[in-house]
Design an enzyme around this catalytic site. Sequence first.
Site, short mmCIF file in Angstrom:
data_model
loop_
_atom_site.label_atom_id
_atom_site.label_comp_id
_atom_site.label_asym_id
_atom_site.label_seq_id
_atom_site.Cartn_x
_atom_site.Cartn_y
_atom_site.Cartn_z
CE LYS A 200 -3.80 -2.53 2.00
NZ LYS A 200 -4.47 -3.06 3.18
CD GLN B 131 -3.73 -4.75 6.36
OE1 GLN B 131 -3.55 -3.80 5.62
NE2 GLN B 131 -4.31 -5.87 5.96
CG ASP C 266 -10.46 -1.16 4.32
OD1 ASP C 266 -10.05 -1.52 3.19
OD2 ASP C 266 -9.88 -1.43 5.38
#
Length: 285
Positions: free
Chosen positions: A53, A97, A120
């Site tokens: 990322k 995460q 997300d």
Amino acid sequence: MAIVIDGKAISRKIRAELKEEALRLKEEKGIVPGLAVILVGEDPASQVYVRHKENACAEAGFLSRTIRLPAATTEQALLKLLQSLNDDRQIHGILVQLPLPGHISVDAVTEAIDPRKDVDGFHPFNVGRLFSGNPWHKACTPAGIMELLDRSAIGIEGKEAVIVGRSNIVGKPLALMLLARHATVTICHTRTRNLAEATRRAELLFAAAGKPEMIRADMIRDGAVVIDVGINRLADGRLVGDVAFAECAAKAAYITPVPGGVGVMTIAMLLKNTLQAARFSYRPV
Ligand code: NAD
């Protein structure tokens, strides 16, 4: 023999487009899209994802800020950090995460993120917007799958779509996205009585069960589009999907490989959501 959908090439193209858009945003508005990624603990797979990322952000000209916290971090401390990132004007997207250590509630953390910064697409607000057909941030993996279909000129409207897997991050949001595009959608899961009967009906088949090579050639219909979401590491170190690739490729019209199919699209969609979040910061939503 199926056409193999080249996720890497499609993802590269999308990231190049996003880089150009980010450059324009900087020139026109002085805004650099900023993504904060929070990693709690030492999960090795998560470390790799987070590095990918960071690299993708750097390549696209985005700002990225990775915050690494020890596994013993309290839920309260994490929530406080999220609050400060919600208020941080340099940061447009926030990603925590997963998986998180067991003592931290994933729901509490997800709901603490400002929905405008929830790149997300997991916040109940964003899930609700997807449900009602007016989405903001869409979950990255299913959004990436939709891009793969669109950029391969595969029609969706009216098609018989079957998804194997009903998770909140893949199966369920994918079903909503397909429904919004007028597919007839079936979701299968561990309690589905005759899985092969359902998968054989699929013109568009999505395998997201996390079971190595469980979809065999006799479970797919001739000329099906087979999208493999699974990422499974075998004991011998090989990475395989949920689809037995070689035998299914002989029967399908289109198929995605693992790796190089759906997986590489997820980060591209994360960047896309972050750019959208940066636009939210000056354009009322
Ligand atoms: P999950 O474990 O949360 O959900 C799996 C789903 O599959 C469940 O709903 C379960 O009912 C169903 N299932 C499991 N075994 C089944 C069987 N034998 N028959 C029918 N249904 C079955 O998993 P997830 O988080 O949705 O991930 C699924 C797979 O996709 C995993 O391999 C994961 O690594 C991969 N994944 C890939 C990406 C990506 O970026 N490409 C992102 C997320 C997940």
